[in-house]
Design an enzyme around this catalytic site. Structure first.
Site, PDB file in Angstrom:
ATOM      1  N   ARG A  55     -56.911 -25.545 -41.252  1.00  0.00           N
ATOM      2  CA  ARG A  55     -56.752 -25.884 -39.881  1.00  0.00           C
ATOM      3  C   ARG A  55     -57.459 -26.765 -39.389  1.00  0.00           C
ATOM      4  O   ARG A  55     -58.280 -26.981 -38.378  1.00  0.00           O
ATOM      5  CB  ARG A  55     -56.864 -24.620 -39.022  1.00  0.00           C
ATOM      6  CG  ARG A  55     -55.985 -23.127 -39.321  1.00  0.00           C
ATOM      7  CD  ARG A  55     -54.635 -23.610 -38.895  1.00  0.00           C
ATOM      8  NE  ARG A  55     -53.768 -22.285 -39.482  1.00  0.00           N
ATOM      9  CZ  ARG A  55     -53.696 -22.223 -40.877  1.00  0.00           C
ATOM     10  NH1 ARG A  55     -53.533 -23.287 -41.676  1.00  0.00           N
ATOM     11  NH2 ARG A  55     -52.956 -21.170 -41.265  1.00  0.00           N
ATOM     12  N   GLU A  93     -58.640 -20.572 -33.290  1.00  0.00           N
ATOM     13  CA  GLU A  93     -57.759 -21.761 -33.795  1.00  0.00           C
ATOM     14  C   GLU A  93     -56.990 -22.424 -32.589  1.00  0.00           C
ATOM     15  O   GLU A  93     -56.574 -23.411 -32.726  1.00  0.00           O
ATOM     16  CB  GLU A  93     -56.758 -20.946 -34.696  1.00  0.00           C
ATOM     17  CG  GLU A  93     -55.805 -21.620 -35.290  1.00  0.00           C
ATOM     18  CD  GLU A  93     -54.853 -20.942 -36.360  1.00  0.00           C
ATOM     19  OE1 GLU A  93     -55.465 -20.271 -36.919  1.00  0.00           O
ATOM     20  OE2 GLU A  93     -53.460 -21.225 -36.403  1.00  0.00           O
ATOM     21  N   SER A 151     -52.199 -17.204 -33.719  1.00  0.00           N
ATOM     22  CA  SER A 151     -53.099 -16.615 -34.114  1.00  0.00           C
ATOM     23  C   SER A 151     -54.163 -17.393 -33.081  1.00  0.00           C
ATOM     24  O   SER A 151     -54.291 -18.534 -33.009  1.00  0.00           O
ATOM     25  CB  SER A 151     -53.630 -16.984 -35.454  1.00  0.00           C
ATOM     26  OG  SER A 151     -52.879 -16.029 -36.434  1.00  0.00           O
TER      27      SER A 151
HETATM   28  C1  LIG Z   1     -45.305 -17.120 -32.436  1.00  0.00           C
HETATM   29  C2  LIG Z   1     -46.384 -18.444 -33.197  1.00  0.00           C
HETATM   30  C3  LIG Z   1     -46.525 -18.185 -34.568  1.00  0.00           C
HETATM   31  C4  LIG Z   1     -47.354 -19.020 -35.103  1.00  0.00           C
HETATM   32  N1  LIG Z   1     -47.595 -19.120 -36.499  1.00  0.00           N
HETATM   33  C5  LIG Z   1     -48.386 -20.043 -37.032  1.00  0.00           C
HETATM   34  C6  LIG Z   1     -48.678 -20.119 -38.607  1.00  0.00           C
HETATM   35  O1  LIG Z   1     -48.277 -19.153 -38.981  1.00  0.00           O
HETATM   36  N2  LIG Z   1     -49.400 -21.034 -38.807  1.00  0.00           N
HETATM   37  C7  LIG Z   1     -50.083 -22.040 -38.118  1.00  0.00           C
HETATM   38  O2  LIG Z   1     -50.703 -22.748 -38.656  1.00  0.00           O
HETATM   39  N3  LIG Z   1     -49.858 -21.992 -36.717  1.00  0.00           N
HETATM   40  C8  LIG Z   1     -49.016 -21.018 -36.392  1.00  0.00           C
HETATM   41  N4  LIG Z   1     -49.003 -20.986 -34.968  1.00  0.00           N
HETATM   42  C9  LIG Z   1     -49.555 -22.002 -34.176  1.00  0.00           C
HETATM   43  C10 LIG Z   1     -48.769 -23.529 -33.882  1.00  0.00           C
HETATM   44  O3  LIG Z   1     -47.518 -23.189 -33.796  1.00  0.00           O
HETATM   45  C11 LIG Z   1     -49.076 -24.543 -34.816  1.00  0.00           C
HETATM   46  O4  LIG Z   1     -50.679 -24.761 -34.869  1.00  0.00           O
HETATM   47  C12 LIG Z   1     -48.365 -25.678 -34.610  1.00  0.00           C
HETATM   48  O5  LIG Z   1     -48.610 -26.752 -35.586  1.00  0.00           O
HETATM   49  C13 LIG Z   1     -48.619 -26.771 -33.198  1.00  0.00           C
HETATM   50  O6  LIG Z   1     -47.803 -27.606 -33.001  1.00  0.00           O
HETATM   51  P1  LIG Z   1     -47.616 -27.902 -31.514  1.00  0.00           P
HETATM   52  O7  LIG Z   1     -46.637 -29.023 -31.567  1.00  0.00           O
HETATM   53  O8  LIG Z   1     -47.038 -26.846 -30.679  1.00  0.00           O
HETATM   54  O9  LIG Z   1     -48.838 -28.361 -31.152  1.00  0.00           O
HETATM   55  P2  LIG Z   1     -49.724 -28.519 -29.752  1.00  0.00           P
HETATM   56  O10 LIG Z   1     -49.888 -27.008 -29.580  1.00  0.00           O
HETATM   57  O11 LIG Z   1     -48.830 -29.083 -28.820  1.00  0.00           O
HETATM   58  O12 LIG Z   1     -50.853 -29.249 -29.997  1.00  0.00           O
HETATM   59  C14 LIG Z   1     -52.066 -28.466 -30.840  1.00  0.00           C
HETATM   60  C15 LIG Z   1     -52.881 -29.727 -31.012  1.00  0.00           C
HETATM   61  O13 LIG Z   1     -52.616 -30.669 -31.774  1.00  0.00           O
HETATM   62  C16 LIG Z   1     -52.683 -31.965 -31.183  1.00  0.00           C
HETATM   63  N5  LIG Z   1     -51.573 -32.692 -31.518  1.00  0.00           N
HETATM   64  C17 LIG Z   1     -50.376 -32.416 -31.093  1.00  0.00           C
HETATM   65  N6  LIG Z   1     -49.284 -33.568 -31.516  1.00  0.00           N
HETATM   66  C18 LIG Z   1     -50.100 -34.295 -32.177  1.00  0.00           C
HETATM   67  C19 LIG Z   1     -49.674 -35.620 -32.568  1.00  0.00           C
HETATM   68  N7  LIG Z   1     -48.525 -35.979 -32.698  1.00  0.00           N
HETATM   69  N8  LIG Z   1     -51.020 -36.258 -33.129  1.00  0.00           N
HETATM   70  C20 LIG Z   1     -52.152 -35.676 -32.998  1.00  0.00           C
HETATM   71  N9  LIG Z   1     -52.499 -34.860 -32.310  1.00  0.00           N
HETATM   72  C21 LIG Z   1     -51.247 -33.941 -32.027  1.00  0.00           C
HETATM   73  C22 LIG Z   1     -52.637 -31.613 -29.692  1.00  0.00           C
HETATM   74  O14 LIG Z   1     -53.397 -32.734 -29.083  1.00  0.00           O
HETATM   75  C23 LIG Z   1     -53.434 -30.252 -29.897  1.00  0.00           C
HETATM   76  O15 LIG Z   1     -54.848 -30.574 -29.803  1.00  0.00           O
HETATM   77  C24 LIG Z   1     -48.158 -20.249 -34.304  1.00  0.00           C
HETATM   78  C25 LIG Z   1     -47.790 -20.046 -32.903  1.00  0.00           C
HETATM   79  C26 LIG Z   1     -46.865 -19.132 -32.398  1.00  0.00           C
HETATM   80  C27 LIG Z   1     -46.606 -19.224 -30.936  1.00  0.00           C
END
Ligand SMILES: Cc1cc2nc3c(=O)[nH]c(=O)nc-3n(C[C@H](O)[C@H](O)[C@H](O)COP(=O)(O)OP(=O)(O)OC[C@H]3O[C@@H](n4cnc5c(N)ncnc54)[C@H](O)[C@@H]3O)c2cc1C
Length: 339
Positions: free
Chosen positions: A186, A331, A261
């Protein structure tokens, strides 16, 4: 030179609860939904250097405090949505992938940052590649997955990245390879950069609480990535997706707003086990609750404020520290200011 006119949608005072999976939190000063990546580059180039920009995908790993975010939030989902199939050699195939002889070793997809990770999993599986299935259960964009090095079930996003295109704060695009980054659990930062650069300042809720330590990748944002997956069997990959999703439904509170998480797993341990071991399942603060189904999830039971969620995060951290001697790190990323 003619003045730049934004081609996308610019709105003031945007409720971030609409854009984060916790469905809580304050307003962003403005949000911008770019028309495409060129428009985003122009938009970024024309904003004053003093303005904070914050890129958000599907907000599935994000908490925006109730006082809001003094930034223009750039929303990539639905905007940077190109997903192209390339051959192993980076050429567009003239046939449906799998029929041409010179890309039998793998499948390369070029994916823009706003494409949902599950869509990449399904597309790769349909095209007969193996390895992308883990992305099916990650409810974020590929940009978020790149920024977080999202992963599960033994795979991580950067295991499959061959190159990325990034955008810096001056509007300049860069082509980068994994060798340019420090990549870990991460954790993704450009080698040699200050990991806090570009980070919207956070303030602890009370002076006695240690602020969480979110890691921003850098002052560059991901625009697109080339991902290469080994050749596999389409039916097997689609079946694995179904199995992984069923496992999530059985173990995660997917019916209630959450952000996955909340805490990183500490070395050699599971955060969920530590939290459960402290008897914290079902612990509540306002509308926020430590899930009874998965202790590393905090769910919004209805009407939770960002402060409820954050207060619960700190309570869990202090209890686990006190009872188990382990300092949990978040996280989820927490940004903005208190109301
Ligand atoms: C039900 C559930 C299950 C999940 N399971 C997992 C799992 O198994 N494994 C896991 O790793 N995560 C998991 N997650 C967490 C999450 O889905 C991941 O971290 C995902 O990759 C975040 O993507 P997002 O587009 O929602 O990012 P956001 O929440 O929109 O952003 C997260 C961070 O990334 C940055 N960011 C977003 N887009 C960009 C970009 N284009 N360039 C640079 N920075 C950027 C944002 O500024 C922020 O700091 C889960 C979440 C939920 C709700």
């Amino acid at each position: 030179m003619s003045a730049y006119v934004p081609q996308g949608v610019l709105r003031g005072q945007e409720p971030m609860s609409r854009h984060v999976s916790w469905r809580a939190g304050g307003l962003a000063r403005a949000c911008y939904i770019p028309k495409d990546s060129d428009d985003l580059a122009d938009f970024v180039a024309t904003r004053a250097a003093s303005e904070h920009l914050h890129v958000v995908g599907l907000g599935s790993n994000l908490l925006v405090r109730d006082g809001g975010l003094d930034a223009i939030v750039v929303l990539t989902h639905g905007a940077l949505r190109r997903l192209e199939v390339l051959t192993q050699r980076g050429q567009t195939p003239n046939q449906e992938w799998g029929l041409t002889p010179n890309h039998e070793d793998g499948l390369t997809l070029e994916v823009e940052a706003g494409v949902p990770a599950p869509k990449v999993a399904r597309q790769a599986a349909r095209l007969g590649a193996a390895g992308a299935e883990f992305l099916a259960g990650i409810p974020g964009t590929m940009g978020g997955a790149l920024a977080m090095n999202a992963g599960c079930y033994g795979s991580e996003t950067w295991d499959f990245v061959t190159s990325v295109v990034t955008l810096d704060r001056t509007g300049q695009l860069h082509l980068r390879t994994p060798a340019d980054y420090e990549i870990g659990y991460r954790h993704v930062v450009i080698k040699g950069s200050d990991p806090t650069r570009g980070l919207t300042p956070t303030t602890p809720t009370t002076p006695t609480m240690a602020p969480p330590t979110p890691l921003e990748p850098s002052a560059e944002w991901f625009i697109s990535a080339r991902l290469t997956f080994p050749r596999g069997d389409s039916a097997a990959a689609l079946q694995r997706i179904r199995e992984l999703l069923a496992r999530r439904v059985a173990t995660q509170p997917l019916g209630e707003p959450n952000a996955g998480s909340v805490f990183r797993n500490p070395e050699g341990a599971y955060a969920a086990q530590l939290i459960e071991g402290c008897g914290l399942k079902g612990e509540r603060e306002g509308g926020a609750e430590v899930s009874r189904k998965h202790a590393n999830f905090i769910v919004n039971r209805g009407g939770a404020t960002a402060l409820d969620i954050e207060t619960l995060i700190y309570r869990v951290q202090s209890r686990v520290l006190q009872d188990k001697g382990v300092a949990l790190m978040t996280e989820v990323r927490i940004v903005g200011s208190n109301a």
